[in-house]
Design an enzyme around this catalytic site. Structure first.
Site, PDB file in Angstrom:
ATOM      1  CG  HIS A   1      -4.184  -1.486  -1.866  1.00 34.90           C
ATOM      2  ND1 HIS A   1      -5.271  -2.204  -2.329  1.00 34.90           N
ATOM      3  CD2 HIS A   1      -4.661  -0.680  -0.888  1.00 34.90           C
ATOM      4  CE1 HIS A   1      -6.355  -1.855  -1.651  1.00 34.90           C
ATOM      5  NE2 HIS A   1      -6.015  -0.931  -0.777  1.00 34.90           N
TER       6      HIS A   1
ATOM      7  CG  MET B   1     -12.332  -2.624   4.218  1.00 34.26           C
ATOM      8  SD  MET B   1     -10.712  -2.175   3.533  1.00 34.26           S
ATOM      9  CE  MET B   1      -9.988  -1.239   4.893  1.00 34.26           C
TER      10      MET B   1
ATOM     11  CG  MET C   1     -11.599   3.315   1.360  1.00 37.66           C
ATOM     12  SD  MET C   1     -10.350   3.223   2.663  1.00 37.66           S
ATOM     13  CE  MET C   1      -8.875   3.497   1.673  1.00 37.66           C
TER      14      MET C   1
ATOM     15  N   GLY D   1      -4.273   4.183   8.307  1.00 37.14           N
ATOM     16  CA  GLY D   1      -3.324   3.087   8.370  1.00 37.14           C
ATOM     17  C   GLY D   1      -2.907   2.811   9.804  1.00 37.14           C
ATOM     18  N   GLY D   2      -2.220   1.694   9.999  1.00 38.02           N
ATOM     19  CA  GLY D   2      -1.650   1.379  11.295  1.00 38.02           C
ATOM     20  C   GLY D   2      -2.583   0.777  12.319  1.00 38.02           C
TER      21      GLY D   2
ATOM     22  CG  MET E   1      -8.765   7.303   2.134  1.00 31.30           C
ATOM     23  SD  MET E   1      -7.995   7.343   3.762  1.00 31.30           S
ATOM     24  CE  MET E   1      -6.793   6.028   3.594  1.00 31.30           C
TER      25      MET E   1
ATOM     26  CG  ASP F   1      -6.513  -2.469   2.968  1.00 29.08           C
ATOM     27  OD1 ASP F   1      -5.556  -2.308   3.749  1.00 29.08           O
ATOM     28  OD2 ASP F   1      -6.941  -1.567   2.226  1.00 29.08           O
TER      29      ASP F   1
ATOM     30  N   GLY G   1      -3.870  -4.140   8.921  1.00 26.39           N
ATOM     31  CA  GLY G   1      -3.164  -4.860   9.969  1.00 26.39           C
ATOM     32  C   GLY G   1      -2.452  -6.113   9.526  1.00 26.39           C
TER      33      GLY G   1
ATOM     34  N   GLY H   1       1.062  -2.294   4.477  1.00 26.04           N
ATOM     35  CA  GLY H   1       1.660  -0.964   4.440  1.00 26.04           C
ATOM     36  C   GLY H   1       2.974  -0.925   5.177  1.00 26.04           C
ATOM     37  CB  SER H   2       3.797   0.027   8.659  1.00 27.98           C
ATOM     38  OG  SER H   2       2.864  -0.817   9.319  1.00 27.98           O
TER      39      SER H   2
ATOM     40  CG  ASP I   1      -5.503   2.506   0.688  1.00 29.11           C
ATOM     41  OD1 ASP I   1      -6.453   1.741   0.474  1.00 29.11           O
ATOM     42  OD2 ASP I   1      -4.465   2.163   1.275  1.00 29.11           O
TER      43      ASP I   1
ATOM     44  CB  SER J   1      -0.901   0.011   1.237  1.00 25.20           C
ATOM     45  OG  SER J   1      -1.538   1.273   1.374  1.00 25.20           O
TER      46      SER J   1
ATOM     47  CG  HIS K   1      -9.658   0.350  -1.269  1.00 23.34           C
ATOM     48  ND1 HIS K   1      -9.226   0.173   0.029  1.00 23.34           N
ATOM     49  CD2 HIS K   1     -11.019   0.299  -1.210  1.00 23.34           C
ATOM     50  CE1 HIS K   1     -10.271   0.021   0.836  1.00 23.34           C
ATOM     51  NE2 HIS K   1     -11.358   0.101   0.101  1.00 23.34           N
TER      52      HIS K   1
END
Length: 221
Positions: free
Chosen positions: A32, A136, A67, A143-144, A36, A175, A177, A197-198, A34, A7, A65
């Protein structure tokens, strides 16, 4: 097929093109993106110009994606900007069938995403028209967040329905965690496409991070 989808929400935006292509070299399968709008979710990320710029700088598969509240208006625009797949939320203000038709009219792949509180059965009427279902595993918008393990039964329900319908190649994406500690549970529940992501962009060695995610997923077998 197990697929890893970094991501870009977690990448260094000052070096976006390089970050994306570095993930390609690391063995990632798709990127990916995102999007928003600050309305459907309480955050604002990136938009059409970023996707268009990415399309010019990489040949990676772009999984966008949305959102956003109005995917019927903006989904086709993201397709035109260079998205290879547009994924929209069934909880948006747009009629799902109309959005599916609009994206397909652009010759692009289409997927539907479900928030954590949305029942798996909501996507059933559209499964035979989709390329992917995104479940989801956090509340969308930031994120996170911590992986919601109670979404695994939803993955199982959707995978079973796809198998019942003969949709054996349906991609089911998760998507939220996803890391080395959570990917095996999602994989064993039926997911095969993993947004991270992270767990990827936060690591000093991208190839090692991608490889480790794959290994931890396959440990569930």
């Amino acid at each position: 097929m197990l697929k890893i989808a970094p991501s870009i929400l977690s990448c260094d935006f000052a070096n976006l093109g390089k970050e994306v292509n570095d993930m390609k070299l690391a063995g990632a399968d798709l990127i990916h993106v995102d999007v928003m709008d600050g309305h459907f979710v309480p955050n604002i990320s990136l938009g059409l110009p970023v996707v268009a710029s990415l399309r010019k700088s990489t040949d990676m598969f772009l999984d966008v994606h949305l959102m956003i509240s109005d995917p019927l208006t903006y989904g086709p625009q993201f397709a035109d900007a260079g998205a290879d797949m547009v994924v929209f939320h069934i909880e948006s203000d747009s009629p799902p069938q109309a959005v599916i038709d609009a994206i397909k009219s652009k010759g692009k792949k289409v997927g539907i995403s479900l928030k954590p509180k949305t029942a798996a059965q909501e996507v059933f009427p559209y499964l035979d028209q989709l390329d992917m279902v995104l479940v989801m595993t956090v509340e969308p918008g930031f994120g996170g967040q911590k992986f919601m393990a109670d979404m695994c039964p939803k993955l199982e329900i959707i995978r079973r329905e796809c198998e019942r319908l003969g949709l054996l190649t349906m991609d089911i994406q998760v998507d939220g965690g996803i890391d080395n500690n959570t990917i095996a549970a999602a994989y064993s529940a039926g997911a095969n496409v993993f947004v991270a992501g992270s767990a990827l962009y936060g690591k000093p060695d991208y190839k090692k991070a991608v490889d480790e995610l794959r290994e931890h997923a396959r440990s569930a077998i």
